[in-house]
Scaffold this motif. Sequence first.
Motif, short mmCIF file in Angstrom:
data_model
loop_
_atom_site.label_atom_id
_atom_site.label_comp_id
_atom_site.label_asym_id
_atom_site.label_seq_id
_atom_site.Cartn_x
_atom_site.Cartn_y
_atom_site.Cartn_z
N THR A 56 -8.89 85.57 70.94
CA THR A 56 -10.16 85.99 71.54
C THR A 56 -10.67 84.90 72.47
O THR A 56 -10.64 83.72 72.12
CB THR A 56 -11.20 86.27 70.44
OG1 THR A 56 -10.71 87.30 69.58
CG2 THR A 56 -12.52 86.72 71.06
N THR A 57 -11.12 85.31 73.64
CA THR A 57 -11.59 84.34 74.63
C THR A 57 -13.08 84.51 74.90
O THR A 57 -13.66 85.58 74.69
CB THR A 57 -10.82 84.49 75.95
OG1 THR A 57 -10.98 85.83 76.43
CG2 THR A 57 -9.35 84.19 75.76
N ASP A 58 -13.67 83.42 75.38
CA ASP A 58 -15.09 83.42 75.73
C ASP A 58 -15.25 82.49 76.92
O ASP A 58 -14.57 81.46 77.01
CB ASP A 58 -15.93 82.93 74.56
CG ASP A 58 -17.42 83.09 74.82
OD1 ASP A 58 -18.22 82.29 74.30
OD2 ASP A 58 -17.79 84.03 75.56
N TYR A 59 -16.14 82.89 77.83
CA TYR A 59 -16.33 82.12 79.06
C TYR A 59 -17.82 81.91 79.35
O TYR A 59 -18.66 82.77 79.04
CB TYR A 59 -15.72 82.84 80.26
CG TYR A 59 -14.23 83.01 80.18
CD1 TYR A 59 -13.66 84.16 79.63
CD2 TYR A 59 -13.37 82.02 80.67
CE1 TYR A 59 -12.29 84.31 79.56
CE2 TYR A 59 -12.01 82.17 80.61
CZ TYR A 59 -11.46 83.32 80.05
OH TYR A 59 -10.10 83.47 79.98
N ASP A 61 -20.90 82.07 81.78
CA ASP A 61 -21.18 83.06 82.83
C ASP A 61 -20.80 82.53 84.21
O ASP A 61 -20.35 83.30 85.07
CB ASP A 61 -22.67 83.42 82.81
CG ASP A 61 -23.05 84.29 81.62
OD1 ASP A 61 -24.24 84.37 81.30
OD2 ASP A 61 -22.13 84.87 80.99
N LYS A 64 -16.92 83.16 84.78
CA LYS A 64 -16.30 84.47 84.50
C LYS A 64 -15.74 85.06 85.78
O LYS A 64 -16.39 85.06 86.82
CB LYS A 64 -17.32 85.42 83.88
CG LYS A 64 -17.59 85.15 82.41
CD LYS A 64 -18.61 86.13 81.85
CE LYS A 64 -18.88 85.84 80.36
NZ LYS A 64 -19.92 86.73 79.80
#
Length: 115
Positions: A56-59, A61, A64
């Motif tokens: 799972t990835t998260d960036y 804002d 992105k």
Amino acid sequence: QVQLVESGGGLVQAGGSLRLSCAASRSIFSFNAMGWYRQAPGKQRELVAAITSGGTTDYADSVKGRFTISRDNAKNTVYLQMNSLKPEDTAVYYCNARSTWNNYWGQGTQVTVSS
């Protein structure tokens, strides 16, 4: 003790690309998550992107659609592909690895984007 070694930083013109690499001294499966942070002069360190052991990835804002985090488990390496770079992306980029009990940091690599 875990070692994280970053590479791939440098000077690039706005609109250009760079790929950062973070090589870990042990299997990255042992970490709950790995990520990239950055710190610009006079600013606090901030999360840029993270990837969990499950993928799972998260960036942030601000990155992105431009940055992509990925991992190569066989090489114990995490990457940050940075496209469409902007002058405001200029910072020291740090690799981070987080396990249940510990938090590890690399030494940082400088990314400078000229306008």
